[in-house]
Design a protein around this motif. Sequence first.
Motif, PDB file in Angstrom:
ATOM      1  N   THR A 140       0.833  -1.199   0.000  1.00 27.90           N
ATOM      2  CA  THR A 140       0.000   0.000   0.000  1.00 27.90           C
ATOM      3  C   THR A 140       0.865   1.244   0.000  1.00 27.90           C
ATOM      4  O   THR A 140       2.001   1.246   0.460  1.00 27.90           O
ATOM      5  CB  THR A 140      -0.913   0.039   1.236  1.00 27.90           C
ATOM      6  OG1 THR A 140      -0.109   0.054   2.415  1.00 27.90           O
ATOM      7  CG2 THR A 140      -1.840  -1.162   1.265  1.00 27.90           C
ATOM      8  N   TRP A 158       1.324  10.802  -4.366  1.00 33.76           N
ATOM      9  CA  TRP A 158       1.567   9.697  -3.450  1.00 33.76           C
ATOM     10  C   TRP A 158       3.028   9.278  -3.538  1.00 33.76           C
ATOM     11  O   TRP A 158       3.742   9.654  -4.464  1.00 33.76           O
ATOM     12  CB  TRP A 158       0.647   8.522  -3.779  1.00 33.76           C
ATOM     13  CG  TRP A 158       0.775   8.013  -5.176  1.00 33.76           C
ATOM     14  CD1 TRP A 158       1.609   7.038  -5.643  1.00 33.76           C
ATOM     15  CD2 TRP A 158       0.044   8.479  -6.333  1.00 33.76           C
ATOM     16  NE1 TRP A 158       1.448   6.859  -6.994  1.00 33.76           N
ATOM     17  CE2 TRP A 158       0.497   7.725  -7.441  1.00 33.76           C
ATOM     18  CE3 TRP A 158      -0.938   9.452  -6.522  1.00 33.76           C
ATOM     19  CZ2 TRP A 158      -0.008   7.929  -8.723  1.00 33.76           C
ATOM     20  CZ3 TRP A 158      -1.442   9.647  -7.799  1.00 33.76           C
ATOM     21  CH2 TRP A 158      -0.982   8.894  -8.872  1.00 33.76           C
ATOM     22  N   TRP A 171     -11.948   7.971  -8.088  1.00 34.04           N
ATOM     23  CA  TRP A 171     -12.517   9.084  -7.338  1.00 34.04           C
ATOM     24  C   TRP A 171     -14.005   9.218  -7.664  1.00 34.04           C
ATOM     25  O   TRP A 171     -14.463   8.874  -8.754  1.00 34.04           O
ATOM     26  CB  TRP A 171     -11.772  10.375  -7.646  1.00 34.04           C
ATOM     27  CG  TRP A 171     -11.863  10.876  -9.052  1.00 34.04           C
ATOM     28  CD1 TRP A 171     -12.705  11.830  -9.549  1.00 34.04           C
ATOM     29  CD2 TRP A 171     -11.065  10.445 -10.173  1.00 34.04           C
ATOM     30  NE1 TRP A 171     -12.496  12.018 -10.886  1.00 34.04           N
ATOM     31  CE2 TRP A 171     -11.490  11.196 -11.299  1.00 34.04           C
ATOM     32  CE3 TRP A 171     -10.043   9.515 -10.324  1.00 34.04           C
ATOM     33  CZ2 TRP A 171     -10.927  11.018 -12.555  1.00 34.04           C
ATOM     34  CZ3 TRP A 171      -9.484   9.340 -11.582  1.00 34.04           C
ATOM     35  CH2 TRP A 171      -9.914  10.081 -12.670  1.00 34.04           C
ATOM     36  N   GLN A 185     -12.242   6.305 -12.725  1.00 37.12           N
ATOM     37  CA  GLN A 185     -10.982   5.670 -12.375  1.00 37.12           C
ATOM     38  C   GLN A 185     -10.047   5.677 -13.572  1.00 37.12           C
ATOM     39  O   GLN A 185     -10.476   5.843 -14.714  1.00 37.12           O
ATOM     40  CB  GLN A 185     -11.185   4.235 -11.889  1.00 37.12           C
ATOM     41  CG  GLN A 185     -11.762   3.300 -12.944  1.00 37.12           C
ATOM     42  CD  GLN A 185     -11.873   1.880 -12.446  1.00 37.12           C
ATOM     43  OE1 GLN A 185     -11.491   1.557 -11.332  1.00 37.12           O
ATOM     44  NE2 GLN A 185     -12.410   1.006 -13.275  1.00 37.12           N
ATOM     45  N   VAL A 207     -14.318  11.254  -2.472  1.00 38.44           N
ATOM     46  CA  VAL A 207     -13.497  10.179  -1.914  1.00 38.44           C
ATOM     47  C   VAL A 207     -12.501   9.770  -2.996  1.00 38.44           C
ATOM     48  O   VAL A 207     -12.892   9.459  -4.121  1.00 38.44           O
ATOM     49  CB  VAL A 207     -14.349   8.973  -1.497  1.00 38.44           C
ATOM     50  CG1 VAL A 207     -13.450   7.805  -1.071  1.00 38.44           C
ATOM     51  CG2 VAL A 207     -15.281   9.342  -0.364  1.00 38.44           C
ATOM     52  N   SER A 209      -9.298   7.230  -3.906  1.00 40.03           N
ATOM     53  CA  SER A 209      -8.628   5.988  -3.512  1.00 40.03           C
ATOM     54  C   SER A 209      -7.505   5.667  -4.485  1.00 40.03           C
ATOM     55  O   SER A 209      -7.624   5.936  -5.690  1.00 40.03           O
ATOM     56  CB  SER A 209      -9.620   4.816  -3.470  1.00 40.03           C
ATOM     57  OG  SER A 209     -10.665   5.070  -2.543  1.00 40.03           O
ATOM     58  N   TYR A 211      -4.785   2.444  -5.545  1.00 43.42           N
ATOM     59  CA  TYR A 211      -4.455   1.028  -5.428  1.00 43.42           C
ATOM     60  C   TYR A 211      -3.137   0.755  -6.150  1.00 43.42           C
ATOM     61  O   TYR A 211      -2.864   1.350  -7.200  1.00 43.42           O
ATOM     62  CB  TYR A 211      -5.565   0.161  -6.041  1.00 43.42           C
ATOM     63  CG  TYR A 211      -6.920   0.388  -5.422  1.00 43.42           C
ATOM     64  CD1 TYR A 211      -7.363  -0.365  -4.347  1.00 43.42           C
ATOM     65  CD2 TYR A 211      -7.765   1.389  -5.913  1.00 43.42           C
ATOM     66  CE1 TYR A 211      -8.599  -0.148  -3.776  1.00 43.42           C
ATOM     67  CE2 TYR A 211      -9.008   1.615  -5.347  1.00 43.42           C
ATOM     68  CZ  TYR A 211      -9.422   0.839  -4.276  1.00 43.42           C
ATOM     69  OH  TYR A 211     -10.641   1.070  -3.712  1.00 43.42           O
ATOM     70  N   GLY A 221      -6.048  -0.783  -1.122  1.00 46.62           N
ATOM     71  CA  GLY A 221      -6.052   0.637  -1.443  1.00 46.62           C
ATOM     72  C   GLY A 221      -5.886   1.522  -0.220  1.00 46.62           C
ATOM     73  O   GLY A 221      -6.044   1.102   0.926  1.00 46.62           O
ATOM     74  N   ILE A 222      -5.560   2.780  -0.468  1.00 46.29           N
ATOM     75  CA  ILE A 222      -5.505   3.813   0.559  1.00 46.29           C
ATOM     76  C   ILE A 222      -6.441   4.930   0.103  1.00 46.29           C
ATOM     77  O   ILE A 222      -6.527   5.242  -1.085  1.00 46.29           O
ATOM     78  CB  ILE A 222      -4.065   4.328   0.762  1.00 46.29           C
ATOM     79  CG1 ILE A 222      -4.023   5.374   1.887  1.00 46.29           C
ATOM     80  CG2 ILE A 222      -3.484   4.877  -0.514  1.00 46.29           C
ATOM     81  CD1 ILE A 222      -2.605   5.796   2.244  1.00 46.29           C
ATOM     82  N   THR A 223      -7.169   5.516   1.038  1.00 51.28           N
ATOM     83  CA  THR A 223      -8.239   6.445   0.696  1.00 51.28           C
ATOM     84  C   THR A 223      -8.099   7.741   1.470  1.00 51.28           C
ATOM     85  O   THR A 223      -7.672   7.750   2.628  1.00 51.28           O
ATOM     86  CB  THR A 223      -9.610   5.803   0.986  1.00 51.28           C
ATOM     87  OG1 THR A 223      -9.757   4.634   0.177  1.00 51.28           O
ATOM     88  CG2 THR A 223     -10.750   6.752   0.669  1.00 51.28           C
ATOM     89  N   THR A 224      -8.457   8.839   0.807  1.00 53.51           N
ATOM     90  CA  THR A 224      -8.546  10.136   1.458  1.00 53.51           C
ATOM     91  C   THR A 224      -9.750  10.861   0.876  1.00 53.51           C
ATOM     92  O   THR A 224     -10.418  10.352  -0.033  1.00 53.51           O
ATOM     93  CB  THR A 224      -7.262  10.955   1.259  1.00 53.51           C
ATOM     94  OG1 THR A 224      -7.337  12.142   2.061  1.00 53.51           O
ATOM     95  CG2 THR A 224      -7.076  11.339  -0.193  1.00 53.51           C
ATOM     96  N   SER A 225     -10.034  12.046   1.369  1.00 61.49           N
ATOM     97  CA  SER A 225     -11.157  12.823   0.842  1.00 61.49           C
ATOM     98  C   SER A 225     -10.736  14.281   0.709  1.00 61.49           C
ATOM     99  O   SER A 225      -9.816  14.748   1.392  1.00 61.49           O
ATOM    100  CB  SER A 225     -12.387  12.711   1.750  1.00 61.49           C
ATOM    101  OG  SER A 225     -12.115  13.241   3.032  1.00 61.49           O
TER     102      SER A 225
END
Length: 579
Positions: A140, A158, A171, A185, A207, A209, A211, A221-225
């Motif tokens: 990840t 990232w 997103w 995506q 949101v 994400s 992957y 996956g890692i997610t942020t907003s």
Amino acid sequence: MTYERVLQGDVSSHVLDNLQEDREYSISIYAVYPQGPSQPVTALGRTLKLLPVKSILLQNETTDTLQARWSPVRGATGYRLTWTSADGSIQDVNLSSTYNYYMIQGLQPGTEYTVTINPIFGDVEGPVVSRKATTVASSTVQMLNVSEISTNGALVSWDSVAGATGYRVAWGPTPEFFGKDRPRQLALNKSITSYQLRNLAHDTEYVISLYVLFGSVEGPGITTSARTSPLGYISNFKVTSYTSSSLSLAWSAMLAATKFKVTWRPVGASNEKQVAKTQYLGSRLLAHRIDHLLPDTLYKVSIRAVFSKTEGPEVTLTHRTASLADSSPIHTIQDLRITNTDVNSLKLSWRRLPGATHYKISWVPFNGGLGTSHLVGAESNSFTIPKLKESTTYTIGVSAVIGGQEGNPTLLTAKTLDLPKVTEFTMQEAAETSVLLTWAAVPGASKYLLTWRLSSASDLSLEVLSAALRSYRVTGLSSEETYLFSIRPVFGDREGPETTLIGQTAGLHGDSPPPVSPMTSTKLATVRSPSPSNVRTTPLPLTTTTLPTTLLSSTTASATLTALPGPSECVSMCDFKVM
């Protein structure tokens, strides 16, 4: 040393076993009759050498899997694949001869493994070949940031993950904002660690994400907003010049605006019944002249940015047109000419006009479109018009401004140069999972955008390449598939025309493995990996002297079997000698 074996008279074939590898043998056979043996017939044959696998490749490492790929060995009836961790844990799987790759699963993250493979010839195992590989410590991304947030965009960045073959960014709006936008995506290449999200809805929470891709395997996956900015006010809205029948306006750019809406009407008791007039202007326009106004009349003028189908807040000013008495004639500009032509710009010059306080340069596409204007000081006698469209003819006007009044413009037409495209875009080499692309340099390009997709699919992969590159190897492709490759040069913030080619990857060295179950001493998942057949828990013996039939290859017989009777004609038996 000579060996002899007596066979029954009705036998027409026989397997010679316990032979030595890579050894030539002379085989003779003759029929035995009551009156005696016939003349022998002799042939020469050589057993195969127990060859090792020529090469083994370990690739697509993830936290718990890695793929082993090897070259087939002629005459092998199967392969034994073994992997050993640093702590001594050993697992193996027996595969049929149709296999030349296998996905090893159930591994530990961040662990070095020694992978060995050896061909199997019947009950005999061939030489061992080994390679080492380390699984990924983490699958990840540890850091996912969102910055440069605007009303319709955001920059996602990232940190890279070792061993990753690519990334997938997705997103979409959060549940409370459903209906304002749709989920999207995109797959990106491993060298990309940032992506600009565009065409987002204003004042909407998303949101986002990310992957990590390891070949055909996708990690967690890692997610942020993040929330886009609300629609904003236009700044620096002002009147730059005026006459008895016109007002010239200017304003600052508005990020993410798709157009501008300008509205005006006269102010006063006598003009209350006048209907306001409106005009929509392109998002790149930062100036506009309103014509056909009444002299010595106060006008209320407003502007607002338009974002797709939504309008931003309104900004308003009032200004009076000049009276007819104040409108003395202003001389036109002389010696207006183009001094330099480029792809996205035109440079012009003119002779200064005594008394002028400013010069107004206006330009509009010759075939129709939205115009733009710009004011320069009285000391100027040249100007470079920027951000023009390539290969486009423009009508250009320059007028003098004295005080707040503007003279009639002097006009000319000029055409920008074509934006260059990539040439000599070719596929130099095609392998099973990669292709090598080459192209000729494009002068002035700051970078290249390379995209590719399966001809039967719509998902694109993107790679941003340095302007210094003249070739690139695209990896992680599927074998025997047709791909569409496209490349375009980038000039600053402008993308050049696209050049496209269609190419196909090579096939596998061996046959595609059938979907059967593995012969293994440990339980293995079979997702995204060919599965061998005939599961059993007892491993093959490590040493034996028995050789398979396929180890013996025959050559032309040294005598012809013409005058001998067939096996059914032997009275009692046939004699068989090996030397």
